[in-house]
Design an enzyme around this catalytic site. Structure first.
Site, PDB file in Angstrom:
ATOM      1  N   LYS A  27     -14.325  -0.989  -3.101  1.00  0.00           N
ATOM      2  CA  LYS A  27     -13.474   0.341  -2.977  1.00  0.00           C
ATOM      3  C   LYS A  27     -12.269   0.086  -3.326  1.00  0.00           C
ATOM      4  CE  LYS A  27     -11.401   2.588  -0.097  1.00  0.00           C
ATOM      5  NZ  LYS A  27     -10.417   2.990  -0.959  1.00  0.00           N
TER       6      LYS A  27
ATOM      7  N   GLU B 179      -6.708  -9.175   5.580  1.00  0.00           N
ATOM      8  CA  GLU B 179      -5.348  -9.427   5.404  1.00  0.00           C
ATOM      9  C   GLU B 179      -4.548  -8.344   5.236  1.00  0.00           C
ATOM     10  OE1 GLU B 179      -4.656 -12.782   4.469  1.00  0.00           O
ATOM     11  OE2 GLU B 179      -6.577 -13.333   4.540  1.00  0.00           O
TER      12      GLU B 179
ATOM     13  N   CYS C   1       3.191  -8.032   0.636  1.00  0.00           N
ATOM     14  CA  CYS C   1       2.961  -8.139   2.264  1.00  0.00           C
ATOM     15  C   CYS C   1       3.685  -9.658   2.642  1.00  0.00           C
ATOM     16  CB  CYS C   1       1.411  -8.684   2.265  1.00  0.00           C
ATOM     17  SG  CYS C   1       0.951 -10.110   1.105  1.00  0.00           S
TER      18      CYS C   1
ATOM     19  N   GLU D 252       7.169  -3.158   8.270  1.00  0.00           N
ATOM     20  CA  GLU D 252       7.361  -3.110   6.980  1.00  0.00           C
ATOM     21  C   GLU D 252       8.014  -2.435   6.180  1.00  0.00           C
ATOM     22  OE1 GLU D 252       3.451  -5.320   5.215  1.00  0.00           O
ATOM     23  OE2 GLU D 252       3.194  -3.274   6.045  1.00  0.00           O
TER      24      GLU D 252
END
Ligand code: NAD
Length: 491
Positions: free
Chosen positions: A176, A254, A288, A387
């Site tokens: 997905k 992750e 990331c 972030e």
């Protein structure tokens, strides 16, 4: 000019519609609708899981050399469609064609090649026994069905990091993708399908969950009892929800990072400034392992900032398909709004913008963000807590090695960190003390190689497990121990 294409899901070897209508995907480059996409439902997810479950025994029994042959064929097909896939990636995701989209397609093909080669060399072990009459055999077996749930920042590469090793290890997959990059996902699955994997080995379901905030397809992939393992790349908050919902399934997560890039007072400032710009502006900062915080020793702060600004000015913003453009539009509005919010918060708390700091004018969408350098960033700002995920280099100052380490480790994240120094002793101290899954010395935070283990350090919120080469095959395999009593005709 692009035309709108209608996509289908891929279930049990057939391209399939959903019963519940469509949603649109627009290009960040020009704002036009590029895809009409079946809005997958929980029922569609169940059908895809059933198909993967049905196929799992065939996948388990498929000889390793047969799996490797099919994986090599996927790599060949991807390479033969390289330019077409890269162009599609630029249009759908926004990354520059020449400098980032083409390399992403190449690395995607490489992931299939690496998985094909690693699985042929996956040795088990014979372990010494306390009893001389016994043999202890250790080998690897597939889990069965693996769900693969992926984000929008690397639409080909990240899925390949899971799907290639999952198939190599003999699992079947339900995939997905993020709602923003369904076209890339469909093209990747086309490449896998045309290599000749049997029906049910790889299934693709879509969802509009990233647009609506209701992720029932993803939730089914995480909670269904026929699914044995879940591989997810996404926000740390998503990772936490998924780990709660998944129960005792195998998890490979992750998640986010807040990569410190550290510049000590003995470093090569030219190289450090080049690397900081590369780490902050590649993929418009939507990585990331971007340099989310550039922490600089006070003795070289001024000189470094000057060099960073001059490096940042080289990063040309524009249409990602045009030659010479190094920063394309950001992928989506929620991510761009978060950058606005971080900059506003920083300015309110005393930071200064030396370059950029706003959305660029004169482009077809509002997603073109000027490469930005912000200085005098402090610990209380959002830059140091979450972030930013945009083309921003937030610069902080530290007065000693200990203070720099303390700032670097002060967040919930621990993914990737870089240190610039010419002193080997300092390099080792920082690599030991930094709480990160990977530490780079005199290299950008963006550096990784596809065969190496990549992931968050334990105990923080950047994820669990390792992606990369044979390490993913280990993660996606059960360890089977067999103990044999070798003498069977004794009294
Ligand atoms: P996201 O967490 O919003 O979504 C990731 C995927 O999870 C999407 O497919 C989404 O639909 C799905 N999802 C969301 N909620 C779910 C739920 N409750 N159950 C099941 N699935 C669900 O992340 P994003 O915005 O697509 O991607 C950006 C994030 O990914 C950033 O935080 C970035 O740091 C992280 N990321 C990490 C790595 C890494 O290797 N550590 C690599 C790339 C991106």
């Amino acid at each position: 000019m692009e035309t709108t294409k209608t996509l289908k899901m891929f279930i049990a070897g057939e391209w399939a519609d959903s019963q519940s209508g469509e949603f649109n995907v627009t290009s960040p480059v020009d704002g036009k609708v590029i895809y009409k996409v079946p809005r997958g439902t929980r029922e569609d997810a169940k059908r895809a899981i059933d198909a993967a479950y049905e196929a799992k025994e065939e996948a388990r029994r498929m000889p390793v050399y047969e799996r490797a042959k099919l994986l090599h064929r996927v790599a060949q097909i991807i390479s033969s469609r390289r330019e077409e896939l890269a162009r599609q990636l630029s249009i759908e995701q926004g990354k520059p064609y020449a400098t980032e989209a083409l390399p992403e397609i190449d690395e995607t093909a490489e992931n299939f090649r690496i998985a094909a080669e690693d699985i042929k060399r996956l040795d088990g072990r014979i372990m010494p026994s306390r009893d001389p009459q016994k043999l202890i055999l250790i080998s690897y077996e597939p889990y069965g069905v693996f769900s693969v749930i992926t984000p929008w920042n690397y639409p080909f590469l990240i899925p390949s990091e899971y799907i290639a090793p999952a198939l190599a290890a003999g699992n079947t997959v339900v995939f997905k993708p993020s709602s923003y990059v369904v076209g890339s996902a469909a093209m990747l699955v086309e490449c896998i399908q045309s290599a000749g994997f049997p029906p049910g080995f790889v299934n693709l379901v879509f969802s509009d969950g990233d647009f609506t905030g209701r992720e029932e397809v993803g939730d089914e992939l995480v909670t269904n009892s026929k699914v044995a393992g879940v591989g997810l790349t996404g926000h740390s908050s998503t990772g936490e929800i998924v780990s709660k919902r998944a129960g005792m399934k195998k998890l490979l997560l992750e998640c986010g990072g807040l990569g410190p890039l550290i510049v000590l007072d003995d470093s090569d400032l030219g190289r450090a400034a080049y690397a900081a710009a590369l780490s902050s502006f590649s993929n418009a900062g939507q990585v990331c392992c971007a340099a989310e915080r550039v922490i600089v020793h006070e003795r070289v702060y001024e000189q470094f900032v000057e060099r960073l600004v001059s490096e940042a000015k080289k990063w040309k913003l524009g249409n990602p398909l045009e030659e010479g453009v190094m920063v394309g539009p950001m992928n989506n509005e929620p991510t761009a709004s978060k950058v606005d919010e971080h900059i506003k918060d920083g300015l309110n708390k005393g930071a200064k913008v030396l370059l950029g700091g706003k959305r660029a004018e004169g482009f077809p969408t509002r997603l073109y963000y000027e490469p930005t350098v912000v200085v005098d960033v402090t610990r209380d700002m959002l830059f140091n807590q979450d972030e930013t995920f945009g083309p921003v280099a937030p610069v902080m100052m530290g007065s000693s090695d200990s203070e720099i380490l303390e700032i670097a480790n002060s967040t919930i994240y621990g993914l990737q960190a870089a240190v610039f120094t010419r002193d080997i002793g300092r390099a080792f101290r920082f690599s030991r003390e930094l709480k990160a899954g990977q530490v780079l010395i005199n290299e950008s935070t963006l550096y990784w190689e596809p065969q190496e283990p990549f992931g968050g350090i334990g105990g923080k919120k950047s994820g669990v497990g390792r992606l990369g080469g044979v390490y993913t095959i280990y993660e996606m395999s059960n360890i089977k121990t067999v103990v044999i009593h070798t003498i069977t005709n004794s009294p």
